[in-house]
Write an enzyme that holds these catalytic residues in place. Structure first.
Site, PDB file in Angstrom:
ATOM      1  N   LYS A   1       0.876  -1.172   0.000  1.00  0.00           N
ATOM      2  CA  LYS A   1       0.000   0.000   0.000  1.00  0.00           C
ATOM      3  C   LYS A   1       0.911   1.219   0.000  1.00  0.00           C
ATOM      4  O   LYS A   1       1.522   1.555   1.020  1.00  0.00           O
ATOM      5  CB  LYS A   1      -0.903   0.043   1.232  1.00  0.00           C
ATOM      6  CG  LYS A   1      -1.944   1.168   1.099  1.00  0.00           C
ATOM      7  CD  LYS A   1      -2.260   1.832   2.397  1.00  0.00           C
ATOM      8  CE  LYS A   1      -1.374   2.993   2.752  1.00  0.00           C
ATOM      9  NZ  LYS A   1      -1.545   4.222   1.962  1.00  0.00           N
TER      10      LYS A   1
ATOM     11  N   GLU B   1      10.520   0.419  10.163  1.00  0.00           N
ATOM     12  CA  GLU B   1      11.475   1.521   9.984  1.00  0.00           C
ATOM     13  C   GLU B   1      10.739   2.779  10.401  1.00  0.00           C
ATOM     14  O   GLU B   1       9.915   3.292   9.650  1.00  0.00           O
ATOM     15  CB  GLU B   1      11.910   1.631   8.525  1.00  0.00           C
ATOM     16  CG  GLU B   1      12.688   0.460   7.992  1.00  0.00           C
ATOM     17  CD  GLU B   1      14.026   0.272   8.662  1.00  0.00           C
ATOM     18  OE1 GLU B   1      14.463   1.168   9.429  1.00  0.00           O
ATOM     19  OE2 GLU B   1      14.632  -0.779   8.459  1.00  0.00           O
TER      20      GLU B   1
ATOM     21  N   CYS C   1      13.900  10.360   7.336  1.00  0.00           N
ATOM     22  CA  CYS C   1      13.996   9.856   8.722  1.00  0.00           C
ATOM     23  C   CYS C   1      15.420   9.932   9.244  1.00  0.00           C
ATOM     24  O   CYS C   1      15.635   9.999  10.447  1.00  0.00           O
ATOM     25  CB  CYS C   1      13.551   8.399   8.789  1.00  0.00           C
ATOM     26  SG  CYS C   1      11.935   8.144   8.118  1.00  0.00           S
TER      27      CYS C   1
ATOM     28  N   GLU D   1      10.843  15.099  15.927  1.00  0.00           N
ATOM     29  CA  GLU D   1      11.326  15.010  14.550  1.00  0.00           C
ATOM     30  C   GLU D   1      10.759  16.211  13.780  1.00  0.00           C
ATOM     31  O   GLU D   1       9.568  16.520  13.921  1.00  0.00           O
ATOM     32  CB  GLU D   1      10.784  13.691  13.976  1.00  0.00           C
ATOM     33  CG  GLU D   1      11.458  13.252  12.728  1.00  0.00           C
ATOM     34  CD  GLU D   1      10.989  11.869  12.267  1.00  0.00           C
ATOM     35  OE1 GLU D   1       9.922  11.406  12.702  1.00  0.00           O
ATOM     36  OE2 GLU D   1      11.699  11.282  11.446  1.00  0.00           O
TER      37      GLU D   1
HETATM   38  C1  SIN Z   1      14.122   7.477   5.090  1.00  0.00           C
HETATM   39  O1  SIN Z   1      14.188   8.647   5.327  1.00  0.00           O
HETATM   40  O2  SIN Z   1      13.247   6.783   5.607  1.00  0.00           O
HETATM   41  C2  SIN Z   1      15.061   6.752   4.185  1.00  0.00           C
HETATM   42  C3  SIN Z   1      16.211   7.495   3.740  1.00  0.00           C
HETATM   43  C4  SIN Z   1      17.316   6.622   3.191  1.00  0.00           C
HETATM   44  O3  SIN Z   1      17.121   5.453   2.856  1.00  0.00           O
HETATM   45  O4  SIN Z   1      18.414   7.129   3.120  1.00  0.00           O
END
Ligand code: SIN
Length: 463
Positions: free
Chosen positions: A157, A232, A266, A366
């Site tokens: 998804k 993740e 992230c 964040e």
């Molecule tokens: C992410 O921000 O979730 C992934 C970034 C990356 O794979 O470098």
């Protein structure tokens, strides 16, 4: 409720395409199809799976420009970054096309002559993935490629904001000869997908990239059927600059990690922790370079910083900067905005803040935006304490040419990914993932195929 998603261009607010939302019944059917297809796909020999993955990668590469343009239009990132992301996405397919041929078992010496012990690996079954809007191609292939390589079937998804990139890449998987039921997508709301995936008797594994609160909900929901999970989740990366660091290099790498995808990653540095003896110089050099970054539509030549994905993301960034400034942070560059609620676009100019401290939201939450907040430290222990004072543990960066400082920081930072003089550690051949509330499991590298495999132990007696 409408049965379509309007996919909009975040740089202009214009609708690019409407995408049909799958009804719950259709999703259930696709899950059943994926489960049935598993029996066939798991039987395909590893060399053939590898060949089909390689063909898929080739097709994506052939269509790189088209996919990158789709990505820039639905996500907003500069076209050169989208082209880079297509390369990054295919690097996962290439890597796992090879790893498909290396799913080894082992034999174990038995404690009697009359026995043989064999350990083998088998695919877990149907894998259901929920992927984010910030990397619409690579976060999908980082899951699909190891799943298919292991012999699992796969259903994704994609994010409602950016489904078009994933849809195009999956169409190319089918063109490459991977059966349609083996790799599928569904379009629906996140919570509906979460419920249907976790409640499905056919799904054996959930893999998710996104926020920590949603990840926690998925873990809870998947507990009822004991599905495998890979998560993740969020990050709040510290970036430490030691007294001895090469400041020009550190500035260049800080920009690379902080401002990629307008800071909507992230792993991007979220807290710059600079030694007090070099803080002034570093801040000056960083502000000078950041000022040169060009904000605009990702399709325009020369754009460095595209739009923020939506109003919710924009409001959070504006609020964090306002909070920091009210509590005493100094704006060295930025704190400027170009947004239009009626049209639906939101740009944040890259911002550097100095004199940031622990009372400010930006040091705890964040940001997911192009804002670089700076604080200082005197002793290394203090830098580590600031860096680790977060529930997150995804990525951390430090800059030093002193091996003792580097080794100390490596040993004491509680993060799954560490960049030592490196603002861009992500790679298909290396394990990506977080500690603490940043997630469970790893993607990429030899570790990245493990979550798609079960271990089966065979004990043969009476020999
Ligand atoms: C992410 O921000 O979730 C992934 C970034 C990356 O794979 O470098």
């Amino acid at each position: 409720m409408s049965n379509q998603f309007s996919v909009t261009n975040p740089a202009t607010g214009e609708v690019i395409k409407k995408v049909k939302i799958d009804a719950e019944e259709e999703i259930k059917q696709k899950l059943e199809m994926g489960h049935k297809a598993f029996k066939e796909w798991a039987k395909v020999n590893a060399h053939e799976r590898s060949r089909l993955l390689q063909k898929w990668s080739d097709k994506v590469k052939e269509n790189k420009q088209e996919i990158a343009e789709i990505m820039t239009k639905e996500n907003g990132k500069p076209l050169h970054e989208s082209l880079g992301e297509v390369n990054y996405a295919t690097s996962y397919i290439d890597w796992y096309a090879e790893e498909a041929k290396r799913i080894y078992g082992r034999t174990i010496p038995a404690n009697t002559e009359s026995k043989r012990i064999i350990v083998s690996r088998q695919p877990v079954g149907l894998v259901a993935a929920i992927t984010p809007w910030n990397f619409p191609a690579a976060m999908m292939t980082r899951k699909a490629a190891p799943a298919l390589a292991a012999g699992c079937t796969f259903i994704v998804k994609p994010a409602a904001e950016t489904p078009l990139t994933a849809i195009r890449i999956i169409e190319l998987a089918h063109k490459a000869g991977i059966p349609e039921e083996t790799v599928q997508y569904v379009n629906t709301h996140g919570s509906i997908a979460g419920d249907l995936f976790t409640q499905s008797e056919y799904v054996r594994k959930i893999t998710f990239t996104g926020s920590t609160p949603v990840g926690k909900t998925l873990i809870q929901k998947s507990a009822d059927s004991i599905q495998h999970v890979t998560m993740e989740l969020g990050g709040h990366a510290p970036l430490i600059v030691a007294e001895d660091a090469d400041l020009d290099f550190a500035v260049q790498q800080t920009i690379a990690t902080k401002f990629r995808n307008a800071g909507q990653t992230c792993v991007c540095a979220n807290r710059l922790i600079i030694h007090e003896h070099v803080a002034e110089e570093f801040a000056k050099k960083l502000a000078e370079e950041v000022e040169k970054l060009k904000v605009g539509n990702g399709m325009d030549e020369g754009t460095d910083i595209g739009p923020i994905i939506n109003k919710k993301g924009y409001d959070k960034i504006v609020d964090q900067v306002k909070d920091a400034v009210e509590k005493g942070a100094e704006v060295l560059v930025g704190d400027q905005y170009h947004a239009d609620d009626n049209k639906g676009f939101y740009f944040v100019y890259p911002t550097v803040l100095k004199n940031v401290d622990d009372r400010m939201k930006i040091m705890h939450e964040e940001t997911f935006g192009p804002v670089a907040p700076m604080t200082t430290f005197r002793e290394l222990e203090e830098a580590v304490e600031i860096a680790n004072s977060t529930p997150y543990g995804l990525a951390a960066y430090f800059f030093t040419n002193d091996y003792r400082t580097g080794t100390y920081l490596h040993d004491h930072l509680d993060f799954g990914i560490i960049g030592w003089n490196d603002g861009g550690p992500s790679a298909a051949h290396a394990p990506f993932g977080g500690m603490k509330e940043s997630g469970l499991g790893r993607e990429g590298g030899i570790e990245g195929i493990e979550p798609y495999l079960e271990t089966k132990y065979l004990s043969i007696g009476n020999i």
